[in-house]
Design a protein around this motif. Structure first.
Motif, PDB file in Angstrom:
ATOM      1  N   LEU A   1       0.788  -1.134  -0.013  1.00 36.25           N
ATOM      2  CA  LEU A   1      -0.065  -0.002  -0.097  1.00 36.25           C
ATOM      3  C   LEU A   1       0.821   1.099   0.029  1.00 36.25           C
ATOM      4  N   VAL A   2       0.611   2.027  -1.003  1.00 41.57           N
ATOM      5  CA  VAL A   2       1.657   3.451  -1.118  1.00 41.57           C
ATOM      6  C   VAL A   2       0.671   4.438  -0.445  1.00 41.57           C
ATOM      7  N   ALA A   3       1.461   5.097   0.369  1.00 39.68           N
ATOM      8  CA  ALA A   3       0.864   6.223   0.942  1.00 39.68           C
ATOM      9  C   ALA A   3       1.931   7.611   0.986  1.00 39.68           C
ATOM     10  N   ASP A   4       1.541   8.558   0.223  1.00 44.42           N
ATOM     11  CA  ASP A   4       2.284   9.818   0.194  1.00 44.42           C
ATOM     12  C   ASP A   4       1.378  10.933  -0.262  1.00 44.42           C
ATOM     13  N   ASP A   5       1.757  12.130   0.574  1.00 48.52           N
ATOM     14  CA  ASP A   5       0.813  13.385  -0.043  1.00 48.52           C
ATOM     15  C   ASP A   5       1.194  13.904  -1.214  1.00 48.52           C
ATOM     16  N   GLY A   6       2.369  13.713  -1.864  1.00 47.56           N
ATOM     17  CA  GLY A   6       3.060  14.082  -3.075  1.00 47.56           C
ATOM     18  C   GLY A   6       2.358  13.329  -4.445  1.00 47.56           C
ATOM     19  N   HIS A   7       1.345  13.593  -4.805  1.00 44.77           N
ATOM     20  CA  HIS A   7       0.927  13.152  -6.325  1.00 44.77           C
ATOM     21  C   HIS A   7       1.913  12.315  -7.175  1.00 44.77           C
TER      22      HIS A   7
ATOM     23  N   ARG B   1      -4.582   9.432   7.143  1.00 44.84           N
ATOM     24  CA  ARG B   1      -5.721   9.011   7.699  1.00 44.84           C
ATOM     25  C   ARG B   1      -6.699   7.981   6.939  1.00 44.84           C
ATOM     26  N   GLN B   2      -6.335   7.960   5.630  1.00 37.09           N
ATOM     27  CA  GLN B   2      -7.002   6.805   4.951  1.00 37.09           C
ATOM     28  C   GLN B   2      -6.060   5.434   5.011  1.00 37.09           C
ATOM     29  N   VAL B   3      -5.197   5.376   5.286  1.00 39.10           N
ATOM     30  CA  VAL B   3      -4.113   4.064   5.165  1.00 39.10           C
ATOM     31  C   VAL B   3      -4.858   3.014   6.175  1.00 39.10           C
ATOM     32  N   LEU B   4      -5.361   3.167   7.497  1.00 36.22           N
ATOM     33  CA  LEU B   4      -5.841   2.053   8.394  1.00 36.22           C
ATOM     34  C   LEU B   4      -7.269   1.756   7.575  1.00 36.22           C
ATOM     35  N   PRO B   5      -8.253   2.471   7.101  1.00 35.75           N
ATOM     36  CA  PRO B   5      -9.325   1.730   6.232  1.00 35.75           C
ATOM     37  C   PRO B   5      -8.960   1.025   5.178  1.00 35.75           C
ATOM     38  N   LEU B   6      -7.834   1.301   4.595  1.00 31.53           N
ATOM     39  CA  LEU B   6      -7.441   0.423   3.303  1.00 31.53           C
ATOM     40  C   LEU B   6      -6.891  -0.734   3.851  1.00 31.53           C
ATOM     41  N   VAL B   7      -6.121  -1.000   5.029  1.00 25.56           N
ATOM     42  CA  VAL B   7      -5.674  -2.182   5.353  1.00 25.56           C
ATOM     43  C   VAL B   7      -6.555  -3.158   5.762  1.00 25.56           C
ATOM     44  N   ARG B   8      -6.270  -4.212   5.352  1.00 26.61           N
ATOM     45  CA  ARG B   8      -7.220  -5.441   6.011  1.00 26.61           C
ATOM     46  C   ARG B   8      -6.149  -6.426   6.543  1.00 26.61           C
ATOM     47  N   TRP B   9      -6.179  -6.573   7.829  1.00 30.58           N
ATOM     48  CA  TRP B   9      -5.585  -7.258   8.657  1.00 30.58           C
ATOM     49  C   TRP B   9      -5.804  -8.875   8.456  1.00 30.58           C
ATOM     50  N   PRO B  10      -4.907  -9.678   8.256  1.00 31.11           N
ATOM     51  CA  PRO B  10      -5.461 -11.209   8.103  1.00 31.11           C
ATOM     52  C   PRO B  10      -5.662 -11.635   9.572  1.00 31.11           C
ATOM     53  N   VAL B  11      -6.586 -12.417   9.535  1.00 33.84           N
ATOM     54  CA  VAL B  11      -7.225 -13.132  11.064  1.00 33.84           C
ATOM     55  C   VAL B  11      -6.321 -14.430  10.820  1.00 33.84           C
ATOM     56  N   PRO B  12      -5.579 -14.785  12.111  1.00 31.07           N
ATOM     57  CA  PRO B  12      -5.127 -16.117  12.103  1.00 31.07           C
ATOM     58  C   PRO B  12      -6.279 -17.184  12.256  1.00 31.07           C
ATOM     59  N   ALA B  13      -5.596 -18.140  11.547  1.00 29.94           N
ATOM     60  CA  ALA B  13      -6.470 -19.669  11.936  1.00 29.94           C
ATOM     61  C   ALA B  13      -6.382 -19.986  13.296  1.00 29.94           C
TER      62      ALA B  13
ATOM     63  N   VAL C   1       6.642  -7.533  -6.800  1.00 24.43           N
ATOM     64  CA  VAL C   1       5.630  -6.559  -5.875  1.00 24.43           C
ATOM     65  C   VAL C   1       4.289  -6.322  -6.628  1.00 24.43           C
ATOM     66  N   GLU C   2       3.288  -6.171  -5.841  1.00 24.31           N
ATOM     67  CA  GLU C   2       1.929  -5.668  -6.352  1.00 24.31           C
ATOM     68  C   GLU C   2       1.444  -4.803  -5.414  1.00 24.31           C
ATOM     69  N   THR C   3       1.125  -3.868  -6.140  1.00 26.03           N
ATOM     70  CA  THR C   3       0.562  -2.428  -5.238  1.00 26.03           C
ATOM     71  C   THR C   3      -0.964  -2.598  -5.235  1.00 26.03           C
ATOM     72  N   VAL C   4      -1.407  -2.653  -4.129  1.00 24.15           N
ATOM     73  CA  VAL C   4      -2.867  -2.991  -3.957  1.00 24.15           C
ATOM     74  C   VAL C   4      -3.874  -1.982  -3.427  1.00 24.15           C
ATOM     75  N   ALA C   5      -2.972  -0.807  -3.065  1.00 27.72           N
ATOM     76  CA  ALA C   5      -3.999   0.460  -2.941  1.00 27.72           C
ATOM     77  C   ALA C   5      -3.144   1.624  -2.776  1.00 27.72           C
ATOM     78  N   ASP C   6      -3.468   2.750  -2.911  1.00 25.49           N
ATOM     79  CA  ASP C   6      -2.645   3.919  -2.601  1.00 25.49           C
ATOM     80  C   ASP C   6      -3.392   5.129  -2.150  1.00 25.49           C
ATOM     81  N   THR C   7      -2.952   6.121  -1.396  1.00 23.63           N
ATOM     82  CA  THR C   7      -3.578   7.149  -1.066  1.00 23.63           C
ATOM     83  C   THR C   7      -2.757   8.299  -0.765  1.00 23.63           C
ATOM     84  N   GLY C   8      -3.354   9.717  -0.619  1.00 23.24           N
ATOM     85  CA  GLY C   8      -2.506  10.870  -0.472  1.00 23.24           C
ATOM     86  C   GLY C   8      -2.676  11.178   0.831  1.00 23.24           C
ATOM     87  N   ASP C   9      -3.592  10.517   1.707  1.00 23.48           N
ATOM     88  CA  ASP C   9      -3.784  11.124   2.987  1.00 23.48           C
ATOM     89  C   ASP C   9      -3.575   9.985   3.936  1.00 23.48           C
TER      90      ASP C   9
END
Length: 73
Positions: free
Chosen positions: A24-30, A56-68, A46-54
């Motif tokens: 996930l790439v996060a930087d305020d510079g477009h 505050r938007q990083v955590l909502p974009l991250v999906r934490w894996p749930v351990p089995a 490497v696979e870019t799965v999401a990007d944001t310039g804010d």
């Protein structure tokens, strides 16, 4: 923040999957963010799965894996 998953490489018959780092790439510079995404696109593992310039938007974009199984004590 990166997570590793497995996927077969494109265009080749492979016996074993190639590990892929998901980013996930996060930087305020477009322009910086766009350049980094393009640079990462040239890497085969490497696979870019999401990007944001804010930030505050990083955590909502991250999906934490749930351990089995049960969680550790």
């Amino acid at each position: 923040m990166a997570a590793t998953s497995l996927r077969p490489p494109g265009g080749r018959a492979a016996r074993r999957p190639v590990p892929v780092t998901r980013v996930l790439v996060a930087d305020d510079g477009h322009l910086i963010r766009a350049a980094l995404i393009e640079l990462l696109r040239t890497e085969g593992d490497v696979e870019t799965v999401a990007d944001t310039g804010d930030g505050r938007q990083v955590l909502p974009l991250v999906r934490w894996p749930v351990p089995a199984g049960p969680s550790p004590p």
